[in-house]
Motif scaffolding. Structure first.
Motif, PDB file in Angstrom:
ATOM      1  N   LEU A  88       0.806  -1.153  -0.017  1.00 22.07           N
ATOM      2  CA  LEU A  88       0.216  -0.056   0.065  1.00 22.07           C
ATOM      3  C   LEU A  88       0.855   1.162  -0.092  1.00 22.07           C
ATOM      4  O   LEU A  88       1.822   1.176   0.661  1.00 22.07           O
ATOM      5  CB  LEU A  88      -1.020  -0.069   1.286  1.00 22.07           C
ATOM      6  N   TRP A  89       0.606   2.222  -0.766  1.00 26.02           N
ATOM      7  CA  TRP A  89       1.394   3.210  -1.115  1.00 26.02           C
ATOM      8  C   TRP A  89       0.632   4.647  -0.871  1.00 26.02           C
ATOM      9  O   TRP A  89      -0.423   4.639  -1.414  1.00 26.02           O
ATOM     10  CB  TRP A  89       1.969   3.563  -2.410  1.00 26.02           C
ATOM     11  N   PHE A  90       0.933   5.425   0.255  1.00 26.81           N
ATOM     12  CA  PHE A  90       0.260   6.652   0.498  1.00 26.81           C
ATOM     13  C   PHE A  90       0.964   7.800   0.388  1.00 26.81           C
ATOM     14  O   PHE A  90       2.243   7.850   0.944  1.00 26.81           O
ATOM     15  CB  PHE A  90      -0.175   6.472   1.959  1.00 26.81           C
ATOM     16  N   SER A  91       0.416   8.966  -0.487  1.00 30.67           N
ATOM     17  CA  SER A  91       1.208   9.981  -0.651  1.00 30.67           C
ATOM     18  C   SER A  91       1.554  10.791   0.827  1.00 30.67           C
ATOM     19  O   SER A  91       2.596  11.565   0.791  1.00 30.67           O
ATOM     20  CB  SER A  91       0.321  10.940  -1.504  1.00 30.67           C
ATOM     21  N   SER A  92       0.841  10.723   1.665  1.00 34.15           N
ATOM     22  CA  SER A  92       1.095  11.277   2.983  1.00 34.15           C
ATOM     23  C   SER A  92       0.660  10.008   4.035  1.00 34.15           C
ATOM     24  O   SER A  92      -0.211   9.255   3.796  1.00 34.15           O
ATOM     25  CB  SER A  92       0.198  12.587   3.164  1.00 34.15           C
ATOM     26  N   MET A  93       1.074  10.353   5.162  1.00 36.55           N
ATOM     27  CA  MET A  93       0.717   9.460   6.253  1.00 36.55           C
ATOM     28  C   MET A  93      -0.965   9.280   6.478  1.00 36.55           C
ATOM     29  O   MET A  93      -1.573  10.037   6.683  1.00 36.55           O
ATOM     30  CB  MET A  93       1.496   9.838   7.547  1.00 36.55           C
ATOM     31  N   PRO A  94      -1.460   8.014   6.465  1.00 40.04           N
ATOM     32  CA  PRO A  94      -2.656   7.980   6.476  1.00 40.04           C
ATOM     33  C   PRO A  94      -3.256   8.297   7.936  1.00 40.04           C
ATOM     34  O   PRO A  94      -2.289   7.822   8.768  1.00 40.04           O
ATOM     35  CB  PRO A  94      -3.026   6.488   6.052  1.00 40.04           C
ATOM     36  N   LYS A  95      -4.493   7.991   8.001  1.00 41.01           N
ATOM     37  CA  LYS A  95      -4.908   8.121   9.673  1.00 41.01           C
ATOM     38  C   LYS A  95      -4.568   6.666  10.181  1.00 41.01           C
ATOM     39  O   LYS A  95      -4.868   5.754   9.540  1.00 41.01           O
ATOM     40  CB  LYS A  95      -6.317   8.362   9.835  1.00 41.01           C
ATOM     41  N   VAL A  96      -4.021   6.865  11.273  1.00 41.79           N
ATOM     42  CA  VAL A  96      -3.774   5.612  12.165  1.00 41.79           C
ATOM     43  C   VAL A  96      -4.851   4.507  12.250  1.00 41.79           C
ATOM     44  O   VAL A  96      -4.558   3.260  12.107  1.00 41.79           O
ATOM     45  CB  VAL A  96      -2.773   5.700  13.251  1.00 41.79           C
ATOM     46  N   ASN A  97      -5.949   5.253  12.643  1.00 42.06           N
ATOM     47  CA  ASN A  97      -7.333   4.101  12.810  1.00 42.06           C
ATOM     48  C   ASN A  97      -7.785   3.619  11.407  1.00 42.06           C
ATOM     49  O   ASN A  97      -8.688   2.970  11.513  1.00 42.06           O
ATOM     50  CB  ASN A  97      -8.131   4.860  13.467  1.00 42.06           C
TER      51      ASN A  97
END
Length: 100
Positions: A83-92
């Protein structure tokens, strides 16, 4: 032998759970060249910025796999290799975090 790479870019709905072109790459390569070393393990999938809904989750968590019930464990498969995210996803959004 020649080193080759095939890159296929497609919508999340076609990539998740090996349900699209990425699920056919090994089969097509074997049809074209039966001695190919390309198999399902040679295919790597990356979902870019997936949402919980796009991974077919019915909760706020991103679904990482399917087939995890006692009666379906033999069919268990991952939603993608990475999984690649442009910015840190919400931890939840993530059911579990692992060091990468």
């Amino acid at each position: 032998t020649t080193n080759t790479m095939v890159i296929n870019v497609g919508p999340i709905a076609d990539v998740r759970f090996l349900g699209g072109p990425n699920g056919r790459i090994a089969r097509i390569c074997k049809a074209i060249q039966p001695s190919t070393a390309v198999d399902d393990d040679a295919v790597t999938t990356i979902l870019i910025n997936p949402s919980a809904q796009e991974t077919l989750s019915q909760s706020k968590f991103i679904r990482l796999e399917i087939g995890t019930g006692p009666s379906t464990i033999e069919y268990q498969t991952k939603v993608a290799d990475y999984l690649w995210f442009s910015s840190m996803p919400k931890v939840n959004m993530l059911p579990r975090l692992m060091n990468g």
